[in-house]
Design an enzyme around this catalytic site. Structure first.
Site, PDB file in Angstrom:
ATOM      1  N   HIS A 215      -6.998  -4.791  10.320  1.00 53.18           N
ATOM      2  CA  HIS A 215      -6.772  -4.568   8.887  1.00 53.18           C
ATOM      3  C   HIS A 215      -5.484  -5.230   8.414  1.00 53.18           C
ATOM      4  O   HIS A 215      -4.558  -5.466   9.189  1.00 53.18           O
ATOM      5  CB  HIS A 215      -6.836  -3.076   8.515  1.00 53.18           C
ATOM      6  CG  HIS A 215      -5.661  -2.233   8.877  1.00 53.18           C
ATOM      7  ND1 HIS A 215      -5.801  -0.934   9.323  1.00 53.18           N
ATOM      8  CD2 HIS A 215      -4.327  -2.454   8.849  1.00 53.18           C
ATOM      9  CE1 HIS A 215      -4.611  -0.413   9.536  1.00 53.18           C
ATOM     10  NE2 HIS A 215      -3.698  -1.310   9.256  1.00 53.18           N
TER      11      HIS A 215
ATOM     12  N   ASN B  81      -7.111  -2.803  14.384  1.00 58.62           N
ATOM     13  CA  ASN B  81      -8.528  -3.091  14.101  1.00 58.62           C
ATOM     14  C   ASN B  81      -8.684  -4.293  13.182  1.00 58.62           C
ATOM     15  O   ASN B  81      -9.759  -4.528  12.624  1.00 58.62           O
ATOM     16  CB  ASN B  81      -9.216  -1.858  13.495  1.00 58.62           C
ATOM     17  CG  ASN B  81      -8.633  -1.487  12.128  1.00 58.62           C
ATOM     18  OD1 ASN B  81      -7.679  -2.111  11.663  1.00 58.62           O
ATOM     19  ND2 ASN B  81      -9.192  -0.474  11.492  1.00 58.62           N
TER      20      ASN B  81
ATOM     21  N   GLU C 124      -9.517  -2.034   5.431  1.00 59.34           N
ATOM     22  CA  GLU C 124     -10.152  -1.748   6.709  1.00 59.34           C
ATOM     23  C   GLU C 124     -11.370  -2.663   6.921  1.00 59.34           C
ATOM     24  O   GLU C 124     -11.832  -3.307   5.980  1.00 59.34           O
ATOM     25  CB  GLU C 124     -10.595  -0.273   6.732  1.00 59.34           C
ATOM     26  CG  GLU C 124      -9.443   0.741   6.579  1.00 59.34           C
ATOM     27  CD  GLU C 124      -8.597   0.886   7.850  1.00 59.34           C
ATOM     28  OE1 GLU C 124      -8.582  -0.024   8.697  1.00 59.34           O
ATOM     29  OE2 GLU C 124      -7.934   1.943   7.978  1.00 59.34           O
TER      30      GLU C 124
ATOM     31  N   ASP D 232       0.816  -1.223   0.000  1.00 52.38           N
ATOM     32  CA  ASP D 232       0.000   0.000   0.000  1.00 52.38           C
ATOM     33  C   ASP D 232       0.846   1.267   0.000  1.00 52.38           C
ATOM     34  O   ASP D 232       2.065   1.218   0.193  1.00 52.38           O
ATOM     35  CB  ASP D 232      -0.954  -0.010   1.213  1.00 52.38           C
ATOM     36  CG  ASP D 232      -0.275  -0.431   2.517  1.00 52.38           C
ATOM     37  OD1 ASP D 232       0.965  -0.425   2.573  1.00 52.38           O
ATOM     38  OD2 ASP D 232      -0.992  -0.771   3.472  1.00 52.38           O
TER      39      ASP D 232
HETATM   40  C1  GLP Z   1      -0.245   0.257   8.502  1.00 54.89           C
HETATM   41  C2  GLP Z   1       0.004  -0.595   7.248  1.00 54.89           C
HETATM   42  C3  GLP Z   1      -0.215  -2.053   7.531  1.00 54.89           C
HETATM   43  C4  GLP Z   1       0.473  -2.432   8.826  1.00 54.89           C
HETATM   44  C5  GLP Z   1      -0.152  -1.693   9.969  1.00 54.89           C
HETATM   45  C6  GLP Z   1       0.432  -2.044  11.329  1.00 54.89           C
HETATM   46  O1  GLP Z   1      -1.539   0.717   8.628  1.00 54.89           O
HETATM   47  N1  GLP Z   1      -0.790  -0.222   6.141  1.00 54.89           N
HETATM   48  O2  GLP Z   1       0.287  -2.803   6.441  1.00 54.89           O
HETATM   49  O3  GLP Z   1       0.383  -3.802   9.033  1.00 54.89           O
HETATM   50  O4  GLP Z   1       0.056  -0.325   9.738  1.00 54.89           O
HETATM   51  O5  GLP Z   1       1.500  -1.207  11.636  1.00 54.89           O
HETATM   52  P1  GLP Z   1       2.543  -1.469  12.771  1.00 54.89           P
HETATM   53  O6  GLP Z   1       3.374  -2.620  12.313  1.00 54.89           O
HETATM   54  O7  GLP Z   1       3.346  -0.202  12.852  1.00 54.89           O
HETATM   55  O8  GLP Z   1       1.799  -1.774  14.007  1.00 54.89           O
END
Ligand code: GLP
Length: 245
Positions: A137, A135, A142, A67
Site C-alpha cells: 500500500h 502489502n 490498500e 493520510d
Molecule cells: C502506514 C502509512 C503509510 C506508510 C506505511 C509504512 O500504514 N499510512 O503511509 O508508508 O504505514 O509504515 P512504516 O514506514 O512504519 O513501515
C-alpha cells in the site's frame, strides 16, 4: 523508475533529505507531500538539522500529508497530525497554517475527503514522499484500490492493522478506518520518492519495481510515473533480480 540501492537506513535517509532540501532551496514555497510511518523518521530528523543549521528554510513551504486515522484528533498521540508535529513541524520553521492533513475527527468524512481533494488540486505536490506498506500500500491505498481514486475513506486491511499495532497499546486500539489521499492524487505529484528499509519490505519492493502494474499491488502504479525514485536499503532490495547498480 529509478532504483537506488543503498547500504542502510542512514544512507537512505540522507539521500532523501538531500533531495528534499535541494527542492526547497530551488523553490522556497515548494509543496511537499509527506508521509508518516517509521521509514521517513530519519529523513525528517536530518531535515530538522538542516533547518537548525540554516542550510534550508521551510518558512514558505506548504505541506500536504497522505493520510489520517478516522476517529483520532490532532492531539491524539497516535494521530498522524501528532506524528508530523513531533518528527518535523515542531522543529522546523514551517508555518502551521501551511501544513495540511486530513481531519480524522470531521463530522462528515465524505465532505472532508472532498475538501482535501480540492485542496490538492490547489496545491499539487512538487514532490511526494512515500513509505511502503508490507502489502504494497501507498498512503492507505490498500490492495485493489482503483488507480483513478481520489481522497477517500478506507477500511484498513487486516495486515495493516497488525503492522500498525506496534504504535498502539493494543491491537484493539488501532483504528479500522482512515482517510487517505487517492492514487491519482499521489500520481499527480511532479516527483515521487519512495523509501523502504528492512527485510519486511522486500516482497513489496519486488512487486512494486518488478511486478505487474496492477491494483493488487498499489505501489506498482508508480512504474507509470515519469519521475519516481525508489531508495531502498540492501535488506529491502534483497528480492530484486534486476541490475540496478
Ligand atoms: C502506514 C502509512 C503509510 C506508510 C506505511 C509504512 O500504514 N499510512 O503511509 O508508508 O504505514 O509504515 P512504516 O514506514 O512504519 O513501515
Amino acid at each position: 523508475m529509478k532504483v537506488l540501492i543503498v547500504k542502510d537506513y542512514e544512507q537512505m535517509s540522507r539521500i532523501a533529505a538531500d533531495i528534499i532540501a535541494d527542492i526547497v532551496r530551488r523553490n522556497p514555497s515548494a509543496v511537499l507531500g509527506l508521509a508518516t510511518g517509521s521509514t521517513p523518521v530519519g529523513m525528517y530528523k536530518l531535515l530538522s538539522q538542516f533547518v537548525e543549521e540554516k542550510k534550508a528554510s521551510f518558512k514558505k513551504v506548504r505541506t500536504v500529508n497522505l493520510d489520517e486515522y478516522v476517529g483520532l484528533g490532532a492531539e491524539h498521540e497516535q494521530s498522524f497530525a501528532h506524528f508530523m508535529r513531533t518528527h518535523l513541524f515542531d522543529s522546523v520553521d514551517v508555518a502551521p497554517n501551511n501544513t495540511h492533513i486530513p481531519n480524522g475527527l470531521a463530522d462528515d468524512p465524505q465532505s472532508e475527503c472532498d475538501r482535501y481533494h480540492r485542496l490538492l488540486q490547489q496545491l499539487p505536490q512538487d514532490v511526494q514522499v512515500l513509505g511502503l506498506g508490507s502489502n504494497g500500500h501507498i498512503g492507505f491505498n490498500e490492495p485493489d484500490t482503483p488507480f483513478d481514486s481520489t481522497t477517500h475513506t478506507v477500511r484498513l486491511a487486516e495486515s495493516t492493522v497488525r503492522d500498525n499495532a506496534r504504535f498502539f497499546a493494543s491491537r484493539e486500539e488501532v483504528p479500522q478506518t482512515a482517510i487517505t489521499m487517492g492514487i491519482s492524487e499521489i500520481m499527480n505529484a511532479r516527483k515521487i520518492i519512495v523509501l523502504a528499509s528492512g527485510k519486511i519490505k522486500a516482497q513489496a519492493v519486488r512487486a512494486m519495481v518488478e511486478g505487474e502494474v496492477t491494483p493488487a499491488c498499489p505501489a506498482s502504479v508508480l512504474q507509470n510515473h515519469a519521475d519516481c525514485t525508489v531508495i531502498v536499503d540492501e535488506d529491502a532490495a534483497s528480492l530484486l533480480t534486476g541490475n540496478y547498480r
